[in-house]
Design an enzyme around this catalytic site. Structure first.
Site, PDB file in Angstrom:
ATOM      1  CE  LYS A 473       6.662  -3.038   3.592  1.00  0.00           C
ATOM      2  NZ  LYS A 473       6.615  -2.536   2.325  1.00  0.00           N
ATOM      3  NE  ARG A 478       5.526   6.520   4.449  1.00  0.00           N
ATOM      4  CZ  ARG A 478       6.335   6.234   5.589  1.00  0.00           C
ATOM      5  NH1 ARG A 478       7.310   5.395   5.498  1.00  0.00           N
ATOM      6  NH2 ARG A 478       5.776   6.628   6.813  1.00  0.00           N
ATOM      7  NE  ARG A 494      12.641   6.010   1.711  1.00  0.00           N
ATOM      8  CZ  ARG A 494      12.598   5.026   2.450  1.00  0.00           C
ATOM      9  NH1 ARG A 494      11.916   4.136   2.411  1.00  0.00           N
ATOM     10  NH2 ARG A 494      13.866   4.805   3.064  1.00  0.00           N
ATOM     11  CD  GLU A 625       6.512  -4.583  -0.325  1.00  0.00           C
ATOM     12  OE1 GLU A 625       7.602  -5.040  -0.834  1.00  0.00           O
ATOM     13  OE2 GLU A 625       5.951  -3.827   0.239  1.00  0.00           O
ATOM     14  CE  LYS A 630       2.347   1.072  10.511  1.00  0.00           C
ATOM     15  NZ  LYS A 630       1.449   2.248   9.561  1.00  0.00           N
ATOM     16  NE  ARG A 644      16.008   1.641   8.266  1.00  0.00           N
ATOM     17  CZ  ARG A 644      15.251   1.824   7.325  1.00  0.00           C
ATOM     18  NH1 ARG A 644      13.987   0.850   7.217  1.00  0.00           N
ATOM     19  NH2 ARG A 644      15.532   2.301   6.023  1.00  0.00           N
ATOM     20  CE  LYS A 650      11.721  -2.823   5.927  1.00  0.00           C
ATOM     21  NZ  LYS A 650      12.279  -1.881   4.943  1.00  0.00           N
TER      22      LYS A 650
HETATM   23  N1  LIG Z   1       0.249  -0.017   6.535  1.00  0.00           N
HETATM   24  C1  LIG Z   1       1.591   0.670   6.180  1.00  0.00           C
HETATM   25  N2  LIG Z   1       2.240   1.417   7.192  1.00  0.00           N
HETATM   26  C2  LIG Z   1       3.288   2.090   6.724  1.00  0.00           C
HETATM   27  N3  LIG Z   1       3.835   1.719   5.735  1.00  0.00           N
HETATM   28  C3  LIG Z   1       3.361   1.056   4.726  1.00  0.00           C
HETATM   29  C4  LIG Z   1       2.137   0.544   4.910  1.00  0.00           C
HETATM   30  N4  LIG Z   1       1.688  -0.064   3.753  1.00  0.00           N
HETATM   31  C5  LIG Z   1       2.598   0.034   2.912  1.00  0.00           C
HETATM   32  N5  LIG Z   1       3.716   0.833   3.542  1.00  0.00           N
HETATM   33  C6  LIG Z   1       5.113   1.159   2.655  1.00  0.00           C
HETATM   34  O1  LIG Z   1       6.039   0.141   3.206  1.00  0.00           O
HETATM   35  C7  LIG Z   1       7.288   0.814   3.379  1.00  0.00           C
HETATM   36  C8  LIG Z   1       8.205   0.309   4.256  1.00  0.00           C
HETATM   37  O2  LIG Z   1       8.616  -0.863   3.846  1.00  0.00           O
HETATM   38  P1  LIG Z   1       9.543  -1.005   2.578  1.00  0.00           P
HETATM   39  O3  LIG Z   1      10.145  -2.281   2.576  1.00  0.00           O
HETATM   40  O4  LIG Z   1       8.840  -0.973   1.136  1.00  0.00           O
HETATM   41  O5  LIG Z   1      10.216   0.170   2.652  1.00  0.00           O
HETATM   42  P2  LIG Z   1      11.422   0.731   1.783  1.00  0.00           P
HETATM   43  O6  LIG Z   1      10.792   1.783   0.894  1.00  0.00           O
HETATM   44  O7  LIG Z   1      12.109  -0.271   0.954  1.00  0.00           O
HETATM   45  O8  LIG Z   1      12.347   1.258   2.639  1.00  0.00           O
HETATM   46  P3  LIG Z   1      13.360   0.834   3.548  1.00  0.00           P
HETATM   47  O9  LIG Z   1      13.952  -0.564   2.982  1.00  0.00           O
HETATM   48  O10 LIG Z   1      14.670   1.872   3.531  1.00  0.00           O
HETATM   49  O11 LIG Z   1      12.564   0.657   4.911  1.00  0.00           O
HETATM   50  C9  LIG Z   1       6.558   2.184   3.543  1.00  0.00           C
HETATM   51  O12 LIG Z   1       7.673   3.363   3.297  1.00  0.00           O
HETATM   52  C10 LIG Z   1       5.423   2.594   2.845  1.00  0.00           C
HETATM   53  O13 LIG Z   1       5.946   3.052   1.709  1.00  0.00           O
HETATM   54 MG   LIG Z   2      13.436  -1.751   1.441  1.00  0.00          MG
HETATM   55 MG   LIG Z   3       7.668  -0.347  -0.514  1.00  0.00          MG
END
Ligand SMILES: Nc1ncnc2c1ncn2[C@@H]1O[C@H](COP(=O)(O)OP(=O)(O)OP(=O)(O)O)[C@@H](O)[C@H]1O
Ligand SMILES: [Mg+2]
Ligand SMILES: [Mg+2]
Length: 825
Positions: A473, A478, A494, A625, A630, A644, A650
């Protein structure tokens, strides 16, 4: 694939339980499995952190315990303001409770529970009384620091997969059901053409639109709202079909698809000026009225009524209003303000009845009739089906409505552009929409989102016997890269904003990583800051220092590397329904890795706990992170735009204890800084967003995690957005306990990490979901970063906050959040 039809689970949730009988969601504990190493929330080294603060500065710490002391502080620091302002009602004994017997399901219960203060100013006294804080004496600051660093719950690893997983699709509006359509949407009974409100073929009167808004505003029942909307849309389709697009835009209060970025949201001073100019009233009078009602729309409406009109201007039309709104949004340059005011004044002088109210609210960027975009989308289906049947002289069929709604939802998440969808509906018919509007490079689709998890055990519980994969991750931004086949390309955020101007380096790198046989594509990626010398990933904070606009490639200091994790389209082939394993294979075949510019997301398909743990640890060592886990094969491994999904989980290193994920919250107000922070704001009031009521619900006060540089930036940005009083759609407690010194427009979203969630009489987050006249508040919240990639309405929702709370409560054995602990506040 999920977007088409709601899951059985969703239907059951929303419709199967008679009002009041639905059991509270309860999480099942999964324990016993080997769990991921737990890490405590990090304590930042920021010298402004609460832990470092001198006694007397600690009001900036949002501890539940500080509420009582804040009370005294706030009372003396900003006299007058707090008691005058309009406050949303807070009592659960609102008039919405009358609907109780008619509603079923969680969504509807929620809607009933709260309503904007602007509409019920008389309730304030009652609410205020109910909201008095019973705060405990403040804590010693040293204790605070200790607590910040302690794990939130000793049981944090015993996760509750069911609670979060059950919430699948909970962010979605429930789909229409056949029985409901039969019983509550009077499709067949309508004989519109006999009593049409305007001559066929002529423009749609704005008054007809506003009359519908009035009806919608007067109810909270979802089906009633759908029924008003769809009756009006059907009328438009019958009489002036080519205007449906503008009408829909006015209903959702937008001007264009997101990626075109045309927005309206005028400041109160400009609107007050316009109201003054066309009514002859003084700014002081208007301001006084605004203080009283909390709604400039109502002020405009009442002002008009006081003013005798000398001659009768031509009535407004929906098409004309939409055109003017768009024109206003595009005006820039010298004298832009006076040009805008002049267009507004002209329109206002033509307003009758409630038109001025809705016009002003549209100009503000917030219609506030509790009409979510998804409800508008749902309403289109019965309207179009009835219209199509009417043309054929047949009765509309509820089954067709259900199918049409499914098609609309699926198409919209793939092609989120009414500019394309509405003309296609009118010309080709709703049943042919899928062919007419499928995913196309150049139109960004809403990205698929992931559910948070707190342990490897939870992940394994979810996937059970199914094939899944773990990916790094990456922590950046994004980026959805579209390559149109004619050399044109776009990078979208995003949020579906076009970021091509921010990332010219990505655009120009495409030719280096695309293989010659790859002629067009849509890629889902993360753009990450990259150190070219050390050949290493840099933290998000570095990426955030990049300029956002007009970036010249030669001037770029912060380099980015794109990590591609999914491909949704290639060479004319749409891949949304293709299993992930296949998409991944195609992705790897279509591109070449280029060091420091483009790479495939690192993955590992091992399935046992040790393998996953090792991969998680490695991801952290490689500056990621954590992991994304998946579904790899089968139907559930398709790409689900805008959802979602429980098919993407995650697992973040920082969040294995505590709340489980960070929250993205909107800044509503601030408290003046003291001591080291004299020149800036010292603390801020944050809120989550409730899409059902369209209100921002306060969740905590925050003063921790900010560097001095950040405080300065925040002051520069936020001070430009101050407003004279809170918006009527801010749901906050009108006690002096947490009233900020200044209020802001809702513009900024911050990612915030908390140690814990608790119930609070002071904060309002998820109050109707919790149903106990207590909101959820964050304990020991810490600022992580500004989220410029989210707009305020994409902040963490009240429903998500409730889920976080229930998950934590059940992990701690609190019976699904049913009990709160007195000493938490
Ligand atoms: N391998 C991956 N597959 C999918 N997403 C990834 C990957 N690596 C990084 N990401 C990022 O991780 C994000 C999802 O986790 P994150 O916690 O950062 O979400 P967020 O942007 O805070 O949104 P939310 O909290 O609303 O889910 C994705 O939107 C993408 O930007
Ligand atoms: Mg988040
Ligand atoms: Mg992020």
């Amino acid at each position: 694939m999920a977007p088409v039809q709601p899951s059985q689970q969703t239907l059951t949730r929303f419709f199967a339980h008679p009002a009041g009988s639905k059991p509270k969601r309860q999480a099942t504990l999964t324990s016993g499995g080997k769990s991921a190493k737990s890490k405590q929330p990090k304590s930042t080294k920021d010298e402004n952190d609460c832990g470092d603060m001198k006694v007397g500065e600690d009001e900036v710490c949002s501890t539940p315990d500080s509420a009582g002391k804040d009370d005294a502080h706030s009372m003396s620091s900003s006299p007058g303001q707090k008691d005058d302002v309009a406050t949303p009602p807070t009592s659960p004994i609102s008039k919405k409770a009358e609907n109780q017997g008619e509603k079923t399901g969680r969504k509807r219960r929620k809607r009933r529970g709260s309503r904007s203060g602007s509409e019920q100013p008389d309730n304030h006294g009652l609410s205020k009384k109910k909201r008095e804080s019973k705060a405990k004496p403040e804590k010693n600051i040293d204790d605070l620091d200790l607590e910040v660093n302690r794990p939130a719950s000793t049981n944090a690893d015993a996760s509750s997969s069911d609670a979060s997983m059950e919430a699948e699709a909970s962010e979605e509006e429930p789909a229409l059901r056949e029985e409901e359509i039969k019983e509550e949407l009077p499709l067949a009974k309508r004989e519109l053409s006999k009593k049409s409100k305007w001559p066929p073929g002529s423009p749609v009167p704005y008054s007809a639109l506003c009359a519908t808004f009035e009806k919608i505003e007067a109810t909270t029942k979802r089906l009633e709202i759908i029924s008003y909307c769809s009756a009006f849309f059907q009328e438009v389709l019958t009489l002036t079909p080519d205007s449906l697009l503008q009408v829909v835009y006015l209903f959702i209060n937008r001007l264009s698809p997101d990626y075109e970025g045309i927005e309206i949201g005028l400041g109160e001073s400009m609107l007050m000026k316009a109201v003054g100019e066309c009514t002859g009233r003084s700014q002081a009078q208007i301001k006084a009225d605004y203080q009283k009602t909390g709604d400039l729309g109502t002020v405009a409406q009442n002002s008009r009524m006081n003013q005798p009109t000398m001659f009768k201007p031509k009535p407004l039309t929906a098409e004309g209003v939409f055109k003017n709104l768009k024109e206003i949004a595009k005006i820039t340059g010298s004298q832009s303000q006076s040009r805008k005011v002049s267009i507004i004044t002209k329109m206002l002088s033509a307003c009758q009845g409630s038109e001025a109210k809705y016009l002003v609210r549209s100009l503000e960027g917030k219609l506030r009739i509790h009409l979510a975009e998804k409800t508008v989308l749902s309403s289109l289906a019965p309207a179009v089906v009835a219209w199509e049947a009417q043309k054929k002289g047949k009765a509309p069929s509820p089954t067709n409505v259900v199918n049409a709604e499914g098609i609309l939802r699926a198409v919209y998440s793939e092609m989120p552009s009414y500019d394309v969808i509405i003309p296609a509906i009118v010309k080709k018919g709703i049943m042919n929409l899928r062919e007419a509007c499928a995913l196309t490079p150049g139109v960004p689709l809403k990205p698929m989102l992931a559910k948070p998890t707190k342990s490897i055990t939870e992940v394994l519980d979810r996937f059970q016997e199914q094939k899944f994969t773990c990916e790094y991750k990456y922590d950046g931004e994004r980026a959805q890269i579209h390559y149109l086949g004619n050399g044109k390309s776009h990078v979208y955020s995003r949020n579906s904003e076009d970021m091509s101007a921010k990332y010219p380096d990505i655009v120009s790198a495409i030719e280096r990583f695309v293989k010659p046989e790859t002629k067009s594509f849509v890629l889902d990626c993360e753009a990450v800051a990259w150190d070219r010398d050390a050949k290493k990933i840099l933290p998000f904070q570095v990426l955030s220092t990049r300029k956002r606009k007009d970036v010249q490639e030669g001037d770029i200091k912060v380099r980015v590397c794109v990590f591609a994790f999914d491909m949704l389209y290639v060479n004319g082939r749409r891949l949304l329904q293709t299993p992930l394993c296949e998409r991944r294979k195609l992705l790897h075949e279509a591109f070449n890795e280029v060091e420091g510019e483009f790479a495939f997301a690192k993955y590992m398909d091992g399935i046992n706990v040790d393998e996953i743990q090792e991969f998680l640890d490695q991801s952290v060592k490689d500056s990621c992170e954590g992991l994304m886990i998946k579904m790899l094969e089968g139907d559930e491994s398709g790409y689900e735009p805008s959802k979602r999904s429980r098919n993407w989980l995650k697992l973040k290193k920082d969040y294995l204890t505590g709340v489980g994920d960070s929250l993205d919250l909107v800044v509503l107000g601030a408290f003046h800084g003291r001591g080291k922070r004299t020149n800036w704001y010292g603390a801020f009031l944050l809120a989550c967003y409730n899409p059902d009521t369209q209100e921002y619900e306060t969740i905590c006060k925050i003063g921790t995690g900010f560097s001095e540089e950040m405080l300065d930036t925040l002051y520069q940005r936020l001070s430009k957005t101050t407003i004279s009083q809170p918006r009527s759609y801010y749901s906050y407690t009108q006690s002096n306990a947490n009233g900020p010194d200044v209020w802001f427009e809702p513009t900024m979203v911050w990612e915030v990490l908390a140690a814990d969630l608790s119930l609070s009489p002071v904060y309002r987050a998820a109050i109707s979901e919790i149903g106990r006249n207590k909101g959820v508040s964050l304990r020991f919240p810490r600022f992580i970063r500004i989220r410029d990639d989210k707009n305020p309405e994409q902040a963490t929702s009240s429903e998500q906050v409730c889920e976080f709370y229930q998950r934590q409560a059940s992990a701690a054995g609190n019976n699904g959040g049913a009990d709160f602990v007195e000493e938490d506040y």
